[in-house]
Design a protein around this motif. Structure first.
Motif, PDB file in Angstrom:
ATOM      1  N   LYS A  56       0.833  -1.208   0.000  1.00 52.66           N
ATOM      2  CA  LYS A  56       0.000   0.000   0.000  1.00 52.66           C
ATOM      3  C   LYS A  56       0.870   1.262   0.000  1.00 52.66           C
ATOM      4  CE  LYS A  56      -3.405   2.353   2.905  1.00 52.66           C
ATOM      5  NZ  LYS A  56      -4.116   2.268   4.190  1.00 52.66           N
ATOM      6  N   TYR A  57       1.949   1.251   0.766  1.00 54.55           N
ATOM      7  CA  TYR A  57       2.799   2.428   0.905  1.00 54.55           C
ATOM      8  C   TYR A  57       4.021   2.402  -0.019  1.00 54.55           C
ATOM      9  CZ  TYR A  57      -0.015   3.425   4.986  1.00 54.55           C
ATOM     10  OH  TYR A  57      -1.065   3.684   5.821  1.00 54.55           O
ATOM     11  N   LYS A  58       4.087   1.423  -0.924  1.00 52.61           N
ATOM     12  CA  LYS A  58       5.247   1.285  -1.796  1.00 52.61           C
ATOM     13  C   LYS A  58       5.514   2.530  -2.641  1.00 52.61           C
ATOM     14  CE  LYS A  58       5.077  -1.413  -5.370  1.00 52.61           C
ATOM     15  NZ  LYS A  58       5.039  -2.569  -6.261  1.00 52.61           N
ATOM     16  N   PRO A  59       4.528   3.163  -3.275  1.00 52.98           N
ATOM     17  CA  PRO A  59       4.838   4.349  -4.092  1.00 52.98           C
ATOM     18  C   PRO A  59       5.448   5.495  -3.282  1.00 52.98           C
ATOM     19  CG  PRO A  59       2.647   3.538  -4.607  1.00 52.98           C
ATOM     20  CD  PRO A  59       3.134   2.762  -3.432  1.00 52.98           C
ATOM     21  N   GLN A  60       4.900   5.746  -2.093  1.00 51.39           N
ATOM     22  CA  GLN A  60       5.457   6.822  -1.272  1.00 51.39           C
ATOM     23  C   GLN A  60       6.870   6.491  -0.798  1.00 51.39           C
ATOM     24  OE1 GLN A  60       2.367   5.509  -0.325  1.00 51.39           O
ATOM     25  NE2 GLN A  60       0.898   7.207  -0.439  1.00 51.39           N
ATOM     26  N   LEU A  61       7.102   5.220  -0.458  1.00 47.83           N
ATOM     27  CA  LEU A  61       8.438   4.817  -0.014  1.00 47.83           C
ATOM     28  C   LEU A  61       9.451   4.941  -1.145  1.00 47.83           C
ATOM     29  CD1 LEU A  61       7.581   1.723   2.196  1.00 47.83           C
ATOM     30  CD2 LEU A  61       8.484   3.904   2.961  1.00 47.83           C
ATOM     31  N   LEU A  62       9.050   4.536  -2.354  1.00 50.05           N
ATOM     32  CA  LEU A  62       9.965   4.650  -3.485  1.00 50.05           C
ATOM     33  C   LEU A  62      10.316   6.108  -3.772  1.00 50.05           C
ATOM     34  CD1 LEU A  62       8.595   1.923  -5.908  1.00 50.05           C
ATOM     35  CD2 LEU A  62      10.735   1.908  -4.629  1.00 50.05           C
ATOM     36  N   LYS A  63       9.333   6.988  -3.696  1.00 53.78           N
ATOM     37  CA  LYS A  63       9.600   8.415  -3.884  1.00 53.78           C
ATOM     38  C   LYS A  63      10.583   8.922  -2.829  1.00 53.78           C
ATOM     39  CE  LYS A  63       5.192   9.756  -5.928  1.00 53.78           C
ATOM     40  NZ  LYS A  63       3.937  10.495  -5.690  1.00 53.78           N
ATOM     41  N   LEU A  64      10.364   8.502  -1.591  1.00 53.34           N
ATOM     42  CA  LEU A  64      11.243   8.929  -0.499  1.00 53.34           C
ATOM     43  C   LEU A  64      12.661   8.432  -0.711  1.00 53.34           C
ATOM     44  CD1 LEU A  64      11.397  10.276   2.334  1.00 53.34           C
ATOM     45  CD2 LEU A  64      10.944   8.016   3.273  1.00 53.34           C
ATOM     46  N   TYR A  65      12.821   7.158  -1.085  1.00 54.48           N
ATOM     47  CA  TYR A  65      14.150   6.603  -1.296  1.00 54.48           C
ATOM     48  C   TYR A  65      14.851   7.269  -2.478  1.00 54.48           C
ATOM     49  CZ  TYR A  65      12.950   2.939   2.024  1.00 54.48           C
ATOM     50  OH  TYR A  65      12.588   2.253   3.142  1.00 54.48           O
TER      51      TYR A  65
ATOM     52  N   LYS B 107      14.352  10.296  -3.555  1.00 55.49           N
ATOM     53  CA  LYS B 107      14.684  11.649  -3.133  1.00 55.49           C
ATOM     54  C   LYS B 107      15.936  11.638  -2.254  1.00 55.49           C
ATOM     55  CE  LYS B 107      12.381  15.637  -1.089  1.00 55.49           C
ATOM     56  NZ  LYS B 107      11.150  16.079  -0.428  1.00 55.49           N
ATOM     57  N   ARG B 108      15.989  10.709  -1.328  1.00 53.73           N
ATOM     58  CA  ARG B 108      17.160  10.607  -0.449  1.00 53.73           C
ATOM     59  C   ARG B 108      18.405  10.209  -1.229  1.00 53.73           C
ATOM     60  NH1 ARG B 108      16.180   9.366   5.562  1.00 53.73           N
ATOM     61  NH2 ARG B 108      14.730  11.056   5.930  1.00 53.73           N
ATOM     62  N   LYS B 109      18.253   9.283  -2.147  1.00 52.37           N
ATOM     63  CA  LYS B 109      19.400   8.786  -2.899  1.00 52.37           C
ATOM     64  C   LYS B 109      19.990   9.912  -3.743  1.00 52.37           C
ATOM     65  CE  LYS B 109      20.740   5.110  -6.040  1.00 52.37           C
ATOM     66  NZ  LYS B 109      20.279   3.994  -6.863  1.00 52.37           N
ATOM     67  N   THR B 110      19.162  10.661  -4.434  1.00 54.47           N
ATOM     68  CA  THR B 110      19.680  11.752  -5.260  1.00 54.47           C
ATOM     69  C   THR B 110      20.268  12.842  -4.385  1.00 54.47           C
ATOM     70  OG1 THR B 110      17.494  12.763  -5.336  1.00 54.47           O
ATOM     71  CG2 THR B 110      18.106  11.340  -7.167  1.00 54.47           C
ATOM     72  N   GLY B 111      19.677  13.078  -3.215  1.00 50.64           N
ATOM     73  CA  GLY B 111      20.230  14.085  -2.305  1.00 50.64           C
ATOM     74  C   GLY B 111      21.623  13.702  -1.856  1.00 50.64           C
TER      75      GLY B 111
END
Length: 167
Positions: free
Chosen positions: A143-152, A154-158
């Motif tokens: 259920k939360y996979k899309p939000q988690l992928l966006k977060l990861y 974002k963090r990875k590129t940062g």
């Protein structure tokens, strides 16, 4: 309902007695009601089951000790069926110990090492909530996979941007 619950607790029903505590002017030594027991929320089960028919605390303690001895054996020598049966029989003893005394995790690992085995953890979760733990966990993760992928992402590129700035 209050009078009914009082009669049930006096008759020895543990489900009602777990939240019972009378602290009043006439009984100043009595424990406060619901002392160290959180209020059950929607969908939670807070109960103390009765011992299985014909079992006492001593017989359940013997089964617990036998189960611990079985679990200390090597993986090939363990009787997993016997361990599973003992875990089912000793559920009332284990639940009483957890609810009434709230022992630390280290003591729980010492007394109930089987409890921390993956398969038995799933079974215990099912005994308490009547839900399948891996299925509910992976359903929530999905259920939360899309939000988690966006977060990861974002963090990875940062992190990459910071690394490139340092070079």
């Amino acid at each position: 309902m209050g009078n009914y619950r009082t009669k049930l607790s006096r008759s020895g029903i543990k489900d009602v007695a777990v939240n019972l505590g009378k602290h009043s002017r006439t009984n100043p030594e009595g424990a406060a009601s619901r002392l160290n027991i959180k209020r059950p929320r929607r969908g939670e089960i807070n109960f103390l089951p009765i011992y299985p028919h014909g079992e006492t605390k001593d017989t359940l303690e013997r089964q617990r000790l036998e189960m611990v001895e079985q679990f200390k054996r090597t993986l090939m020598e363990r009787d997993l069926i016997l361990i599973h049966q003992h875990m089912q029989h000793t559920f009332a003893l284990r639940r009483e110990e957890i609810v009434s005394s709230a022992p630390p995790i280290a003591k729980m690992k010492e007394r109930w090492p089987v409890f921390f085995h993956e398969a038995q953890l799933y079974c215990e979760f099912h005994r308490i909530t009547n839900q399948n733990l891996p299925f509910s966990f992976f359903a929530a993760l999905h259920k939360y996979k899309p939000q988690l992928l966006k977060l990861y992402k974002k963090r990875k590129t940062g992190n990459l941007v910071r690394r490139w700035k340092n070079y």
